[in-house]
Design a protein around this motif. Structure first.
Motif, PDB file in Angstrom:
ATOM      1  N   HIS A   1       0.843  -1.204   0.000  1.00  0.00           N
ATOM      2  CA  HIS A   1       0.000   0.000   0.000  1.00  0.00           C
ATOM      3  C   HIS A   1       0.870   1.242   0.000  1.00  0.00           C
ATOM      4  N   ILE A   2       1.885   1.225   0.853  1.00  0.00           N
ATOM      5  CA  ILE A   2       2.715   2.426   1.037  1.00  0.00           C
ATOM      6  C   ILE A   2       3.350   2.855  -0.275  1.00  0.00           C
ATOM      7  N   GLY A   3       3.828   1.883  -1.052  1.00  0.00           N
ATOM      8  CA  GLY A   3       4.463   2.218  -2.329  1.00  0.00           C
ATOM      9  C   GLY A   3       3.529   3.019  -3.216  1.00  0.00           C
ATOM     10  N   LEU A   4       2.311   2.536  -3.336  1.00  0.00           N
ATOM     11  CA  LEU A   4       1.351   3.204  -4.209  1.00  0.00           C
ATOM     12  C   LEU A   4       0.926   4.559  -3.628  1.00  0.00           C
ATOM     13  N   ILE A   5       0.794   4.594  -2.294  1.00  0.00           N
ATOM     14  CA  ILE A   5       0.421   5.859  -1.647  1.00  0.00           C
ATOM     15  C   ILE A   5       1.473   6.917  -1.961  1.00  0.00           C
ATOM     16  N   ILE A   6       2.753   6.545  -1.849  1.00  0.00           N
ATOM     17  CA  ILE A   6       3.825   7.508  -2.117  1.00  0.00           C
ATOM     18  C   ILE A   6       3.730   8.016  -3.565  1.00  0.00           C
ATOM     19  N   VAL A   7       3.503   7.088  -4.492  1.00  0.00           N
ATOM     20  CA  VAL A   7       3.418   7.480  -5.900  1.00  0.00           C
ATOM     21  C   VAL A   7       2.253   8.447  -6.123  1.00  0.00           C
ATOM     22  N   TYR A   8       1.102   8.135  -5.541  1.00  0.00           N
ATOM     23  CA  TYR A   8      -0.069   8.994  -5.752  1.00  0.00           C
ATOM     24  C   TYR A   8       0.103  10.354  -5.079  1.00  0.00           C
ATOM     25  N   VAL A   9       0.736  10.369  -3.918  1.00  0.00           N
ATOM     26  CA  VAL A   9       0.988  11.662  -3.266  1.00  0.00           C
ATOM     27  C   VAL A   9       1.858  12.507  -4.192  1.00  0.00           C
ATOM     28  N   ALA A  10       2.902  11.889  -4.738  1.00  0.00           N
ATOM     29  CA  ALA A  10       3.799  12.630  -5.624  1.00  0.00           C
ATOM     30  C   ALA A  10       3.059  13.129  -6.866  1.00  0.00           C
ATOM     31  N   MET A  11       2.136  12.309  -7.351  1.00  0.00           N
ATOM     32  CA  MET A  11       1.381  12.723  -8.534  1.00  0.00           C
ATOM     33  C   MET A  11       0.443  13.879  -8.228  1.00  0.00           C
ATOM     34  N   ASN A  12      -0.168  13.830  -7.035  1.00  0.00           N
ATOM     35  CA  ASN A  12      -1.231  14.784  -6.715  1.00  0.00           C
ATOM     36  C   ASN A  12      -0.751  16.102  -6.112  1.00  0.00           C
ATOM     37  N   VAL A  13       0.384  16.047  -5.430  1.00  0.00           N
ATOM     38  CA  VAL A  13       0.805  17.249  -4.697  1.00  0.00           C
ATOM     39  C   VAL A  13       0.966  18.491  -5.591  1.00  0.00           C
ATOM     40  N   PRO A  14       1.623  18.391  -6.751  1.00  0.00           N
ATOM     41  CA  PRO A  14       1.738  19.608  -7.566  1.00  0.00           C
ATOM     42  C   PRO A  14       0.375  20.191  -7.915  1.00  0.00           C
ATOM     43  N   PHE A  15      -0.556  19.299  -8.210  1.00  0.00           N
ATOM     44  CA  PHE A  15      -1.884  19.765  -8.585  1.00  0.00           C
ATOM     45  C   PHE A  15      -2.615  20.403  -7.404  1.00  0.00           C
ATOM     46  N   THR A  16      -2.561  19.755  -6.239  1.00  0.00           N
ATOM     47  CA  THR A  16      -3.262  20.330  -5.079  1.00  0.00           C
ATOM     48  C   THR A  16      -2.621  21.658  -4.675  1.00  0.00           C
ATOM     49  N   ILE A  17      -1.301  21.743  -4.769  1.00  0.00           N
ATOM     50  CA  ILE A  17      -0.640  23.015  -4.437  1.00  0.00           C
ATOM     51  C   ILE A  17      -1.140  24.106  -5.374  1.00  0.00           C
ATOM     52  N   TRP A  18      -1.172  23.792  -6.657  1.00  0.00           N
ATOM     53  CA  TRP A  18      -1.570  24.783  -7.646  1.00  0.00           C
ATOM     54  C   TRP A  18      -2.998  25.254  -7.406  1.00  0.00           C
ATOM     55  N   LEU A  19      -3.889  24.271  -7.156  1.00  0.00           N
ATOM     56  CA  LEU A  19      -5.300  24.613  -6.967  1.00  0.00           C
ATOM     57  C   LEU A  19      -5.512  25.395  -5.673  1.00  0.00           C
ATOM     58  N   ILE A  20      -4.902  24.925  -4.589  1.00  0.00           N
ATOM     59  CA  ILE A  20      -5.131  25.546  -3.284  1.00  0.00           C
ATOM     60  C   ILE A  20      -4.469  26.926  -3.231  1.00  0.00           C
ATOM     61  N   ASP A  21      -3.315  27.067  -3.892  1.00  0.00           N
ATOM     62  CA  ASP A  21      -2.667  28.374  -3.991  1.00  0.00           C
ATOM     63  C   ASP A  21      -3.649  29.389  -4.571  1.00  0.00           C
ATOM     64  N   GLY A  22      -4.330  28.985  -5.645  1.00  0.00           N
ATOM     65  CA  GLY A  22      -5.301  29.880  -6.285  1.00  0.00           C
ATOM     66  C   GLY A  22      -6.398  30.309  -5.323  1.00  0.00           C
ATOM     67  N   PHE A  23      -6.855  29.370  -4.488  1.00  0.00           N
ATOM     68  CA  PHE A  23      -7.939  29.710  -3.575  1.00  0.00           C
ATOM     69  C   PHE A  23      -7.460  30.628  -2.451  1.00  0.00           C
ATOM     70  N   PHE A  24      -6.284  30.347  -1.917  1.00  0.00           N
ATOM     71  CA  PHE A  24      -5.793  31.216  -0.835  1.00  0.00           C
ATOM     72  C   PHE A  24      -5.481  32.611  -1.351  1.00  0.00           C
ATOM     73  N   ARG A  25      -5.076  32.695  -2.626  1.00  0.00           N
ATOM     74  CA  ARG A  25      -4.824  34.011  -3.208  1.00  0.00           C
ATOM     75  C   ARG A  25      -6.080  34.867  -3.195  1.00  0.00           C
ATOM     76  N   GLN A  26      -7.223  34.200  -3.290  1.00  0.00           N
ATOM     77  CA  GLN A  26      -8.472  34.956  -3.358  1.00  0.00           C
ATOM     78  C   GLN A  26      -9.033  35.294  -1.982  1.00  0.00           C
ATOM     79  N   VAL A  27      -8.441  34.733  -0.944  1.00  0.00           N
ATOM     80  CA  VAL A  27      -8.870  35.100   0.414  1.00  0.00           C
ATOM     81  C   VAL A  27      -8.110  36.370   0.786  1.00  0.00           C
ATOM     82  N   PRO A  28      -8.822  37.475   1.033  1.00  0.00           N
ATOM     83  CA  PRO A  28      -8.100  38.714   1.312  1.00  0.00           C
ATOM     84  C   PRO A  28      -7.162  38.555   2.514  1.00  0.00           C
TER      85      PRO A  28
END
Lengths: 288, 363
Positions: free
Chosen positions: A150-177
């Motif tokens: 499980h851990i192997g796949l979890i690590i791979v998926y975290v690596a795949m998803n993190v750039p995307f979640t950072i990008w998306l969440i960055d956009g949302f926090f930018r809009q919070v004054p």
């Protein structure tokens, strides 16, 4: 002809054309899905029929029964695959969201050296097709003994998803004054409290949508999972679909039944957070 | 309630210094307005008092204590932001009570304080609403309410009215003034609007490029501006300024062959050959027959009107004098056609002379 009448007719024709286009587009999107659902409920003969049978003559649960049946009756360890998928997807999503929130917040709020370069670097990782990484990943995982875990796949998926979640969440926090956190600090909050009590709830919709995307990516991923898992104890549902293929035959009905089981949790989750998802994706437009 | 002192406070961003060692003493219950054009450092100064910006040099004192390194939450201040900064996910009531909740007050205490603040600001019927469902003026009142529930030592306002329309702004100005009378707290208020500054302040502090140009009561800065910047910044319409040179015979030669006597109050303070700037307000240049009775020294000037702006009880006249545009005011107005030549009275007892080099008042 009266100019008003002409415009009215034109507007109606346009509306009709719009509806027809929409219908065609939705058909293209929905028919494969509906076909899968339909096939899971009808006999193999009908699935394989040429020309295709659109209106089923008989509907039954045979494929489901067989799928949950024992070895030798076409059964596959559905529950085990389901559990594996759930553990891997939920864990990797949670980690990706936590890292994404920390990273997205940092990119949105702080100035630091190399910020632009790091951000572009993160985005570039998305440009690499996952399959291209399968061999190097396989080697790394094999060397570290993480193949078929499980851990192997979890690590791979975290690596795949993190750039995307950072990008998306960055956009949302930018809009919070920024002033919201400042007001909270003046109201007596520490920096940490200001984040959790004010900024996070305001950007919650964005975090939820990032979560959904991350979950669906992990839940549906096939290419890497098929390389990195071997046994029943780590195979995810998409990989499990392959159990229905054998040397000479493919059990389409069983495959469709498993596919339906795969779709259900994703569908439920999407419905549950639908409100957040839409609010999240149109955040700028609905801000009061 | 507390005094606030800024002692030689400066702020730099890297090599760029935006506030240059300013000194300011604010008394108990005083309403001080920091005013100046964009980028003059007024908001930065306010944010340094709040603790939202670190200070590069000097000391900030609230009461007797140096608070340079204290976080905002330990300064017992409250602040109203330009965009209100209401918490959008909380109701009005929760917004008002948030600071007390963070401070660990009991629900009964919070409810009582919220009810009191809501009553003061007529917000009682909106307590269950979210900020998104309020009008601009109501949001502004919630922001003020959030500030008053804590009974802070100092109130900070950062351009609180600039998002409101003109009518609401005038209304809220009165409310802020009333609020100050009711709750008696030291207030530091930042604005770029000189009308707000004049109407609200006990004392106005005019800033430019990170320096304090002048401070005083609204009347003091209006009547005796320290330099041409203050003269044009305070008062509407802005003060007319004309370049001139003091002559040997004690007259003042303006451009375009216009000559005036150097006003008596300035004769001892000018010397022949000195470059000066003559300043006068539109109220002190009025068409003959449409002016207030003038006692003392005055000058008659002929001028062509190029534009008139009727305001009802008076009309603003734009004309060219000594090659520069000036504004005059006409009382009991009659229709004026563009291009009409009229005689004007300039009240010399109320004009200002500034040094041509330093731009400082020669008063």
């Amino acid at each position: 002809m009266d100019i008003n009448l002409r415009h009215r007719i034109r507007a109606r024709l346009l509306k009709a054309a719009q509806m027809v286009t929409l219908f065609i587009a939705m058909s293209i999107i929905c028919i494969p899905g509906l076909w899968v659902v339909l096939n899971s409920f009808r006999p193999t003969v009908e699935i394989m029929a040429k020309p295709p049978v659109w209106i089923p003559n008989e509907l039954n649960l045979d494929h489901y029964r067989a799928m949950f049946g024992g070895v030798g009756q076409g059964g596959v360890p559905v529950l085990q695959y389901f559990t594996n998928s759930l553990i891997i997807s939920i864990t990797s999503t949670l980690i990706a969201i936590l890292v994404g929130m920390a990273g997205g917040y940092a990119f949105a709020r702080y100035r630091f050296k190399g910020k632009g370069a790091i951000f572009i670097g993160l985005m570039l990782t998305r440009a690499v097709p996952g399959v291209a990484l399968s061999l190097p990943l396989f080697i790394v995982m094999a060397r570290t003994g993480l193949i078929d875990t499980h851990i192997g796949l979890i690590i791979v998926y975290v690596a795949m998803n993190v750039p995307f979640t950072i990008w998306l969440i960055d956009g949302f926090f930018r809009q919070v004054p920024r002033e919201l956190a400042e007001a909270a600090e003046i109201d007596g909050c520490t920096r940490w409290q200001a984040f959790w009590k004010v900024e996070f709830p305001v950007a919650r919709a964005g975090v939820a949508s990032a979560g959904i995307f991350a979950f669906l990516t992990s839940w549906n991923e096939y290419a890497l999972a098929s390389q990195l898992t071997r046994s029943t104890f780590s195979k995810t549902m998409p990989v499990g679909l392959r159990d229905f293929t054998s040397e000479f035959t493919i059990n389409w009905g069983g495959m469709c039944a498993l596919a339906v089981l795969m779709i259900i949790p994703a569908l439920i989750l999407t419905f549950l957070v639908q409100k957040h998802l839409i609010a999240g994706l149109t955040f700028g437009g609905v801000k009061g | 309630m507390a005094q606030v002192h800024l002692k030689n406070v400066s702020k730099s961003y890297g090599a760029l210094e935006v506030v240059h060692g300013i000194n300011l003493d604010i008394d108990h219950n005083e309403f001080v307005v920091l005013v100046g054009p964009s980028g003059c450092g007024k908001s930065t100064t306010l944010r340094m008092i709040a603790g939202l910006e670190s200070i590069t040099g000097g000391d900030v004192l609230i009461g007797e204590n140096i608070v340079n390194d204290l976080p905002p939450r330990d300064r017992n201040i409250s602040m109203v932001f330009q965009n209100y900064a209401l918490y959008p996910h909380m109701t009005v009531g929760e917004n008002l009570g948030f600071s007390l909740k963070i401070a660990g007050k009991s629900q009964d205490q919070i409810d009582a304080a919220v009810a009191e603040a809501a009553a003061i600001l007529s917000l009682t019927e909106y307590l269950e609403r979210k900020p998104g469902a309020l009008s601009g003026g109501q949001r502004q009142r919630v922001a003020m309410g959030r500030a008053i529930v804590r009974h802070p030592d100092v109130f900070l306002f950062d351009e609180p009215l600039s998002n409101l329309d003109a009518k609401l702004r005038a209304q809220m100005r009165v409310e802020i003034k009333k609020l100050h009378q009711k709750i008696q707290t030291t207030i530091v208020y930042v604005t770029h609007d000189q009308v707000e500054a004049m109407t609200l302040a006990d004392r106005i502090v005019i800033m430019r490029d990170g320096h304090i140009e002048q401070q005083g009561t609204p009347l003091e800065v209006f009547e005796a501006p320290a330099n041409t910047f203050v003269a044009t910044f305070i008062g509407s319409p802005p003060m007319n300024l004309l370049d001139g040179i003091v002559q040997q015979d004690g007259t003042l030669q303006l451009g375009g062959g216009v000559t005036l006597n150097v006003p008596q109050q300035y004769t001892a303070k000018t010397r022949p050959g000195q470059k000066v700037v003559l300043g006068f307000r539109a109220d002190n240049l009025m068409p003959c027959g449409h002016s207030l009775p003038m006692e003392g020294e005055s000058a008659e000037i002929e001028m062509t009107v190029v534009l008139s702006e009727p305001l009802g009880t008076e009309t603003l006249l734009f004309g060219a004098l000594a090659g520069q545009e000036v504004q005059a005011k006409m009382l009991n107005p009659r229709p004026v056609s563009n291009g009409e030549r009229m005689m004007f009275n300039l009240d010399l007892t109320r004009v200002h002379l500034f040094d041509g080099e330093s731009q400082k008042s020669l008063r």
